[in-house]
Structure formats: structure tokens, C-alpha cells
Design a protein around this motif. Structure first.
Motif, mmCIF file in Angstrom:
data_model
loop_
_atom_site.group_PDB
_atom_site.id
_atom_site.type_symbol
_atom_site.label_atom_id
_atom_site.label_comp_id
_atom_site.label_asym_id
_atom_site.label_seq_id
_atom_site.Cartn_x
_atom_site.Cartn_y
_atom_site.Cartn_z
ATOM 1 N N LEU A 253 -4.586 -0.245 -5.663
ATOM 2 C CA LEU A 253 -4.709 1.211 -5.739
ATOM 3 C C LEU A 253 -3.334 1.866 -5.699
ATOM 4 O O LEU A 253 -3.053 2.787 -6.485
ATOM 5 N N ALA A 254 -2.482 1.399 -4.801
ATOM 6 C CA ALA A 254 -1.136 1.971 -4.709
ATOM 7 C C ALA A 254 -0.349 1.748 -6.004
ATOM 8 O O ALA A 254 0.337 2.654 -6.495
ATOM 9 N N MET B 61 -10.442 7.603 0.134
ATOM 10 C CA MET B 61 -9.317 6.699 0.331
ATOM 11 C C MET B 61 -8.392 6.743 -0.881
ATOM 12 O O MET B 61 -7.171 6.689 -0.746
ATOM 13 N N GLY B 62 -9.000 6.849 -2.074
ATOM 14 C CA GLY B 62 -8.184 6.991 -3.273
ATOM 15 C C GLY B 62 -7.358 8.253 -3.225
ATOM 16 O O GLY B 62 -6.179 8.275 -3.610
ATOM 17 N N ASP B 63 -7.960 9.333 -2.754
ATOM 18 C CA ASP B 63 -7.248 10.591 -2.595
ATOM 19 C C ASP B 63 -6.087 10.428 -1.622
ATOM 20 O O ASP B 63 -4.956 10.868 -1.871
ATOM 21 N N ALA B 64 -6.371 9.771 -0.489
ATOM 22 C CA ALA B 64 -5.348 9.591 0.539
ATOM 23 C C ALA B 64 -4.164 8.779 0.027
ATOM 24 O O ALA B 64 -3.005 9.164 0.193
ATOM 25 N N VAL B 65 -4.457 7.640 -0.602
ATOM 26 C CA VAL B 65 -3.376 6.778 -1.089
ATOM 27 C C VAL B 65 -2.589 7.469 -2.196
ATOM 28 O O VAL B 65 -1.352 7.380 -2.254
ATOM 29 N N SER B 66 -3.283 8.204 -3.061
ATOM 30 C CA SER B 66 -2.608 8.896 -4.162
ATOM 31 C C SER B 66 -1.563 9.868 -3.642
ATOM 32 O O SER B 66 -0.483 10.013 -4.231
ATOM 33 N N HIS B 67 -1.877 10.545 -2.543
ATOM 34 C CA HIS B 67 -0.928 11.500 -1.982
ATOM 35 C C HIS B 67 0.093 10.829 -1.064
ATOM 36 O O HIS B 67 1.238 11.272 -0.977
#
Length: 261
Positions: free
Chosen positions: A171-172, A30-36
Motif C-alpha cells: 500500500l505504501a 487504513m488506505g486513507d491513513a497510509v496515503s496521508h
């Protein structure tokens, strides 16, 4: 170099704090997804003259909602939904970066430009990092309970959905802080690697919240000054240093396991 060091250390520390809970919850993907996923939001925010954080939060949370919708309405598993959604949204951001007329090189959003941060960038990083860090510290007990046992958290009256939404919002915002230092592409490493490293070294959340930021700060200092000495990219070297610390922690954890066995 002083500006670069300040921004990189601050971004690394606040990212490391959040990474502890992301690792415990199992939200690395999820961190990967939000980061991108924040990339198109940042570009659109630039176009309308809005703060980067606004666009990042909107697209980050929107991507998470879209992932949930795809997972709940199809037979696809969550990891597949994450892969499809975040790559598509990230690709939209890349297209926007390549086609948006700008006096600013928006590719810096992708790969970072820590040596060219302005006074406004520094203020934004400090304000967002302070707000995120204070929120995480103040609500650390609730977030930890959410990470370990959501059912118990619901029973004792913790607003589980609100806590999850808060974490996604933080996170965002953290990604916005991190992209000032290393860009969107490498920001994912800053919100995952420190927590994973600390997790290998200790089994107590209180210690993790100390070990992760300290190691992240060390990597930031060594990476930034090392990039000057070696004449290489600062962002990449900072993340490489974090990876080396993770490798060292892995070796230490294996030695401990064998010693106990």
C-alpha cells in the motif's frame, strides 16, 4: 501528454488492483491513513537524497504501528485512532513541505504534477508498479484467503501477520506510484474507488481484479485527455472520472437489486 498518460494509466491500474483487497478486507480507512502518512517520509527522503519509496514505506508502516499501539493501549476505537494519527502525521508533512528549502516545488507531492514528470520519475513509477503488480498477482490466492477468513488462513499455515505487513508495505509503495500522478491528497481515491466500483458490479474476486483495473485505466485516459481539452487539472479530473464510474456502478447495482426483488 504522452508521459502524463503513461504515468496516470500505470498508477491507476496498480492502485486498482490493490484497492480490490482493501475494500474486501475493510481497510479503506487504513488506505486513507497510509496515503496521508507517507507525506513526511517522502519529504525527508528527498532531503537526504533517498528514494521516495523508502521514506514512504517507513512512515506508512510506522503510522500503522502507531495506530495499533493507540488502539490497543487506550479505550479509543480504531477509526478514532486512525483519524488522530494520520491527521497529525499528515500535518507534520505539510509543515515540512512549507519549510523545506528546495529547488523543486514540493507542493507537487500534495497535488501531483503529472504534466512535469521526468525520465527518472517514469522509471520509478514503472519499476515500483511492476514490482507491486507482480507481487499481487503471484500472491493473489493467499491475499484473498487473508481477506475473507484470517482464522482459516492461520489454520492452513498462511503467515497471517506477514501477509498483513506485506499488504501494508505494498500500500505504501502504491501510494508512491499514485502520488506521481495525482499527489498524496487524491491518491487515497485511486486506492479505494476502483475496488469499490468493481465490488458493486460483481461478487467474484477474479472478476473484480479485471473490472477494477479496466475502469481505472478508462478513467485515467478520459481524465487526462479531458483535462487537456477543458484546460483543468489532470489529477482532479481523473479522480472525478473514477467517481462518476462509481456513481454509474451504484445505479446499475440498484437496478439489479430491484429487478431481482
Amino acid at each position: 501528454m504522452r508521459r502524463a498518460l503513461l504515468v496516470t494509466v500505470v498508477a491507476s491500474v496498480v492502485s486498482a488492483l490493490l484497492s480490490c483487497w482493501l475494500v474486501l478486507i475493510g481497510w479503506s480507512l487504513m488506505g486513507d491513513a497510509v496515503s496521508h502518512a507517507v507525506l513526511p517520509g517522502v519529504v525527508l527522503a528527498y532531503l537526504v537524497g533517498a528514494p521516495f519509496a523508502v521514506g514512504a514505506v517507513v512512515f506508512g508502516v510506522g503510522a500503522v504501528a502507531l495506530i495499533g499501539a493507540v488502539r490497543d493501549t487506550t479505550r479509543l476505537k480504531e477509526d478514532t485512532a486512525i483519524g488522530v494519527v494520520f491527521t497529525t502525521v499528515f500535518a507534520v508533512g505539510v509543515v515540512l513541505v512549507s519549510t523545506t528549502p528546495s529547488q523543486v516545488d514540493l507542493t507537487h507531492i500534495l497535488f501531483g504534477n503529472v504534466l512535469g514528470v521526468s525520465d527518472a520519475d517514469i522509471v520509478q513509477v514503472l519499476v515500483l508498479a511492476a514490482a507491486t503488480g507482480i507481487t499481487l498477482v503471484v500472491l493473489r490466492r493467499d491475499i484473498t484467503l487473508y481477506a475473507f477468513d484470517r482464522v482459516h488462513a492461520h489454520v492452513v499455515g498462511l503467515p497471517v501477520r506477514r501477509t498483513g505487513a506485506l499488504l501494508l508495505g505494498l500500500l505504501a509503495v502504491t501510494v508512491v506510484v499514485a502520488l506521481q500522478a495525482v499527489g498524496v491528497v487524491l491518491a487515497v481515491a485511486m486506492v479505494i474507488t476502483p475496488g469499490a466500483t468493481a465490488f458493486l458490479l460483481t461478487d467474484r474476486i477474479g472478476r473484480m481484479l479485471v473490472v477494477a483495473p479496466v475502469l481505472a485505466a478508462v478513467a485515467a485516459v478520459v481524465g487526462t485527455w479531458g483535462s487537456y481539452a477543458l484546460d483543468v487539472g489532470s489529477a482532479g479530473l481523473v479522480v472525478v472520472c473514477q467517481g462518476l464510474l462509481f456513481a454509474a456502478a451504484y445505479v446499475v447495482s440498484r437496478v439489479r437489486t430491484r429487478a431481482v426483488a
